[in-house]
Scaffold this active site. Structure first.
Site, mmCIF file in Angstrom:
data_model
loop_
_atom_site.group_PDB
_atom_site.id
_atom_site.type_symbol
_atom_site.label_atom_id
_atom_site.label_comp_id
_atom_site.label_asym_id
_atom_site.label_seq_id
_atom_site.Cartn_x
_atom_site.Cartn_y
_atom_site.Cartn_z
ATOM 1 N N VAL A 7 0.828 -1.212 0.000
ATOM 2 C CA VAL A 7 0.000 0.000 0.000
ATOM 3 C C VAL A 7 0.857 1.254 0.000
ATOM 4 O O VAL A 7 0.714 2.133 -0.850
ATOM 5 C CB VAL A 7 -0.955 0.001 1.218
ATOM 6 C CG1 VAL A 7 -1.686 1.333 1.320
ATOM 7 C CG2 VAL A 7 -1.948 -1.144 1.119
ATOM 8 N N ASP A 63 10.692 2.948 6.137
ATOM 9 C CA ASP A 63 10.293 1.617 6.565
ATOM 10 C C ASP A 63 11.360 1.084 7.507
ATOM 11 O O ASP A 63 12.548 1.355 7.333
ATOM 12 C CB ASP A 63 10.137 0.671 5.361
ATOM 13 C CG ASP A 63 9.301 -0.557 5.685
ATOM 14 O OD1 ASP A 63 8.149 -0.620 5.240
ATOM 15 O OD2 ASP A 63 9.816 -1.460 6.396
ATOM 16 N N THR A 90 -2.456 -4.061 9.586
ATOM 17 C CA THR A 90 -3.235 -4.256 10.810
ATOM 18 C C THR A 90 -3.753 -5.686 10.801
ATOM 19 O O THR A 90 -4.897 -5.942 10.397
ATOM 20 C CB THR A 90 -4.402 -3.246 10.907
ATOM 21 O OG1 THR A 90 -5.028 -3.123 9.625
ATOM 22 C CG2 THR A 90 -3.926 -1.891 11.361
ATOM 23 N N THR A 102 -6.248 -0.150 7.859
ATOM 24 C CA THR A 102 -7.631 -0.533 8.151
ATOM 25 C C THR A 102 -7.787 -0.830 9.636
ATOM 26 O O THR A 102 -7.074 -1.666 10.191
ATOM 27 C CB THR A 102 -8.029 -1.774 7.335
ATOM 28 O OG1 THR A 102 -7.834 -1.502 5.947
ATOM 29 C CG2 THR A 102 -9.487 -2.133 7.585
ATOM 30 N N CYS A 121 -6.635 -8.315 4.039
ATOM 31 C CA CYS A 121 -7.795 -7.414 3.983
ATOM 32 C C CYS A 121 -9.096 -8.172 4.235
ATOM 33 O O CYS A 121 -9.638 -8.142 5.331
ATOM 34 C CB CYS A 121 -7.856 -6.706 2.629
ATOM 35 S SG CYS A 121 -6.512 -5.530 2.369
ATOM 36 N N ARG A 179 1.205 -13.614 2.936
ATOM 37 C CA ARG A 179 0.668 -13.379 4.280
ATOM 38 C C ARG A 179 -0.795 -13.785 4.360
ATOM 39 O O ARG A 179 -1.596 -13.436 3.514
ATOM 40 C CB ARG A 179 0.812 -11.898 4.661
ATOM 41 C CG ARG A 179 2.243 -11.448 4.902
ATOM 42 C CD ARG A 179 2.305 -9.956 5.142
ATOM 43 N NE ARG A 179 1.837 -9.211 3.977
ATOM 44 C CZ ARG A 179 1.563 -7.905 3.988
ATOM 45 N NH1 ARG A 179 1.687 -7.220 5.104
ATOM 46 N NH2 ARG A 179 1.169 -7.301 2.896
#
Length: 435
Positions: free
Chosen positions: A22, A40, A90, A125, A265, A336
């Site tokens: 993202v 990062d 998240t 999110t 997501c 992931r």
């Protein structure tokens, strides 16, 4: 405040905190217009970016090589920026509870390097309330500054679809929100620099947070319905995809399909919403029911693979099974929260240890997260069964003659996403199954 003008005139900089699937595309997009610092914690990732390599495959090596983002793992560089965008994962824990440690950690880093007159916008999110109730106190504590006086905050949920080359940051309407009218206007104007589709100004930060978390929950529920239909029709001996094609001829039929729901997501966000609902005293019924169905689909695929092996008179223990694909979605290297690991784990219960092939996947990530090592396609020989788990374009190029060479006699073919012509393979003698 007029931060927008200063950024456009390159008197101030934007920072991106978190350069994954993202954050990195956002950083690259903004760097075409303004000065951008890309931060990062992962030093190896930063070195890849500095060397013009895109490990995410989201924008490509050429775009990374030619962009003007100042990539860094030094958090002190954030002091040079006045507009901070936080785009960190998240995830959920094993018990499906929200894991806010990445966004809390990012807030601490930003807070330590926050200066007066800054705006901090979160894209991660979360459930409604996280930005104001959890992130703001961390920012204030670490910076010694006061929110609303010394700095402002906002929330603009990410809508990037990993691996999707059509629906990009620039082409998707961007929801933006701010703590007040002034911050909302500044945030909207800054995002309008790169979002060609325009922005939608949400009434509040909580509204924007809620809008994001229900987008993926809605998809999750619809896919769960399709997965349940697949289970039902499988018992009836009816091909689910044939049913969906027929039903799809009606103008208002929603075109969802059964499948494994993973990633960071759709398979995660509903748990953020149901967690917050529990805090408010409400136990979700529809959302959690959908989650249970989708979480069990990997096991369901493995069980049907075993049933087909039995039907083919194969020995189950030690059966030679190949799996094509391991990422959570097609044409994306991200492993992931892939639900294909559920297929692998369930097959292991039958003492079946599959050979996994995925030329797209991040091999180092898969090794680190799951202990999985990928093999070359040419090692798939003398198979008892083959599971096509992910519909990578590379797998769609495999011809029937190529599949023939992978098997030793009876051919069990599990085509999870239905990328092959069912009739063609059944006519050729395959024991074929799909969701």
């Amino acid at each position: 405040m007029n931060l927008f003008k200063k950024i456009v005139n390159k008197e101030e900089k934007i920072s991106l905190v978190g350069l994954g699937y993202v954050g990195m595309p956002i950083a690259v997009a903004f760097s075409k217009k303004v000065d951008v610092i890309g931060f990062d914690l992962n030093k190896e990732k930063i070195e890849l970016y500095k060397n013009g390599i895109d490990p995410t495959n989201e924008v490509g090596d050429e775009a990374i090589k030619n962009c003007t983002v100042e990539f860094t793992a030094n958090e002190a560089r954030l002091k040079e920026a006045k507009f901070h965008i936080v785009a960190v994962p998240t995830p959920v824990r094993d018990d499906h509870m929200p894991d806010l440690s990445p966004v809390e950690g990012a807030s601490e880093i930003v807070g330590r390097n926050l200066t007066k007159g800054s705006i901090v916008v979160y894209e991660s999110t979360v459930y409604p309330g996280v930005t104001e109730d959890i992130c703001v106190p961390i920012l204030e504590k670490e910076s010694g500054l006061k929110c609303g006086i010394d700095f402002k905050i906002g929330y603009s949920p990410e809508r990037i679809n990993p691996g999707d080359k059509i629906h990009r940051l620039e082409t998707i309407t961007k929801i933006v929100s701010g703590m007040d009218e002034e911050s909302l206007e500044e945030i909207a104007k800054i995002y309008e620099l790169v979002v060609e589709a325009g922005v939608y100004k949400a009434e509040s930060i909580k509204v924007a947070e809620a809008a994001k978390v229900i987008e993926n929950s809605q998809r999750d529920i619809n896919i769960a319905f399709m997965n349940e239909l697949s289970i039902i029709f499988n018992k009836m001996g009816i091909d689910t995809q044939s049913v969906l094609k027929a039903a799809g001829t009606k103008w208002n039929f929603l075109n969802f399909y059964p499948g494994l729901v993973g990633g960071h997501c759709i398979g995660v966000d509903p748990y953020y919403l149901t967690y917050k609902a529990e805090q408010e005293g409400y136990h979700s019924q529809i959302i959690l029911s959908g989650r249970r169905i989708n979480d069990d689909m990997g096991k369901y695929v493995a069980e049907n693979t075993v049933k087909k092996l039995i039907q083919a008179n194969k020995n189950i223990k030690g059966a030679n099974v190949g799996i094509l694909g391991f990422t959570f979605k097609e044409n994306c290297p991200d492993t992931r929260n892939t639900r294909i690991i559920d297929i692998v784990n369930e097959l292991n219960e039958y003492e079946i240890y599959p050979t996994i092939v995925d030329p797209i996947a991040d091999a180092d990530e898969a090794k680190k997260l799951y202990g999985i090592e990928f093999k070359n396609l040419n090692l798939l020989k003398d198979l008892d069964a083959l599971i096509i788990a992910t519909s990578h374009d590379k797998f769609k190029e495999i011809q029937k003659n190529d599949f023939e060479k992978m098997f030793k006699n009876e051919k069990v073919l599990i085509d999870v996403k239905g990328i092959l012509n069912r009739k063609e393979y059944e006519t050729a003698g395959y024991l074929y199954w799909r969701l």
